[in-house]
Design an enzyme around this catalytic site. Sequence first.
Site, PDB file in Angstrom:
ATOM      1  CG  HIS A   1      10.816  -2.195   5.566  1.00  0.00           C
ATOM      2  ND1 HIS A   1       9.482  -2.016   5.298  1.00  0.00           N
ATOM      3  CD2 HIS A   1      10.931  -3.383   6.201  1.00  0.00           C
ATOM      4  CE1 HIS A   1       8.811  -3.054   5.772  1.00  0.00           C
ATOM      5  NE2 HIS A   1       9.666  -3.891   6.318  1.00  0.00           N
TER       6      HIS A   1
ATOM      7  CB  ALA B   1       1.385   0.677   6.606  1.00  0.00           C
TER       8      ALA B   1
ATOM      9  N   PRO C   1       0.787  -1.225   0.000  1.00  0.00           N
ATOM     10  CG  PRO C   1      -0.911  -1.548   1.554  1.00  0.00           C
ATOM     11  CD  PRO C   1       0.346  -2.164   1.027  1.00  0.00           C
ATOM     12  CG  ASN C   2      -0.458   4.402   1.017  1.00  0.00           C
ATOM     13  OD1 ASN C   2      -1.351   4.883   0.329  1.00  0.00           O
ATOM     14  ND2 ASN C   2      -0.661   3.948   2.235  1.00  0.00           N
TER      15      ASN C   2
ATOM     16  NE  ARG D   1       9.743   6.438   9.163  1.00  0.00           N
ATOM     17  CZ  ARG D   1       8.892   6.263   8.142  1.00  0.00           C
ATOM     18  NH1 ARG D   1       9.130   5.306   7.251  1.00  0.00           N
ATOM     19  NH2 ARG D   1       7.833   7.037   8.008  1.00  0.00           N
TER      20      ARG D   1
ATOM     21  CG  ASN E   1       8.520  -1.701   0.983  1.00  0.00           C
ATOM     22  OD1 ASN E   1       7.846  -1.806   2.002  1.00  0.00           O
ATOM     23  ND2 ASN E   1       9.183  -0.597   0.681  1.00  0.00           N
TER      24      ASN E   1
ATOM     25  CE1 TYR F   1       9.031   5.433   3.443  1.00  0.00           C
ATOM     26  CE2 TYR F   1       7.493   7.269   3.219  1.00  0.00           C
ATOM     27  CZ  TYR F   1       7.920   6.134   3.872  1.00  0.00           C
ATOM     28  OH  TYR F   1       7.215   5.678   4.970  1.00  0.00           O
TER      29      TYR F   1
ATOM     30  CD  GLU G   1      10.056  -7.325   6.796  1.00  0.00           C
ATOM     31  OE1 GLU G   1      10.333  -8.406   7.370  1.00  0.00           O
ATOM     32  OE2 GLU G   1       9.565  -6.347   7.386  1.00  0.00           O
TER      33      GLU G   1
ATOM     34  NE  ARG H   1       0.761  12.979  -2.383  1.00  0.00           N
ATOM     35  CZ  ARG H   1      -0.517  12.808  -2.283  1.00  0.00           C
ATOM     36  NH1 ARG H   1      -1.059  12.428  -1.143  1.00  0.00           N
ATOM     37  NH2 ARG H   1      -1.299  13.004  -3.320  1.00  0.00           N
TER      38      ARG H   1
END
Length: 158
Positions: free
Chosen positions: A106, A82, A10-11, A113, A79, A23, A104, A18
Site C-alpha cells: 500500500h 480498496a 481499482p482506481n 487513515r 496493491n 498518493y 501486499e 488526483r
Amino acid sequence: MKKILILNGPNLNLLGTREPAQYGYTTLADVEAFCKAHGQTIGYEVECFQSNWEGALIDRIHEASSQYKAGELLGIVINPGALTHTSIALHDAIKGVEPLPVIECHISNVHAREAFRHHSWVSPAAAGIVVGFGVDGYLIAMDGLVRKFVNSAATKKP
Ligand code: CA2
C-alpha cells in the site's frame, strides 16, 4: 529471466492525477516503468497488470499460478486498492494459488487513515506486507520477495 508480477487494483490507474497529498504525483505508468527498471537491476523481468475489475485480478492471479508452476515466476506484488478491505474473493484466490508468494503493498499508511482501511482480507493470505512508503513501497516489496524467497537465510543450509 524469471518474472515478478506487479498487480494494481481499482482506481490505481488514477495515480498521480488526483489526491496527491495521499498518493503523490507519480503516475501508474511511472510506477510500472521504475518497477521494470528495478527488475533489470535485481535480475527479474517485470510484468505489470492493472484492473478496476475484481474478477480480472483474480483471473490474472490464477494465470500467475501456471507461470509459477512452470518456474517462470518468482511471485506477485499486489496493491489491491480498496478491494483490500472488501474482497474475500481476492483472499481466496491468493490462498488458492499457494505456495505462490504474494506481497501486499500500500502506498499510504492505511493504519493511520480511516478505520475502514485498517482491516485487510488480503493480509492473512500474503507472504509479506509493505505499507506507507509511498510508491517506493513497490520496490521494497520486490526486494522483500527476493530476500525472503531467494536469498533468505531460512532457505539456505547453515
Ligand atoms: O494506499 C494504498 O495504496 C491504497 O491501496 C490505495 C487505495 C485505497 O482504497 C486503499 O485503502 C489504500 C486507493 C487507490 C485509489 O488511488 C487513487 C489514486 C489517485 C486518485 C484517486 C485514487
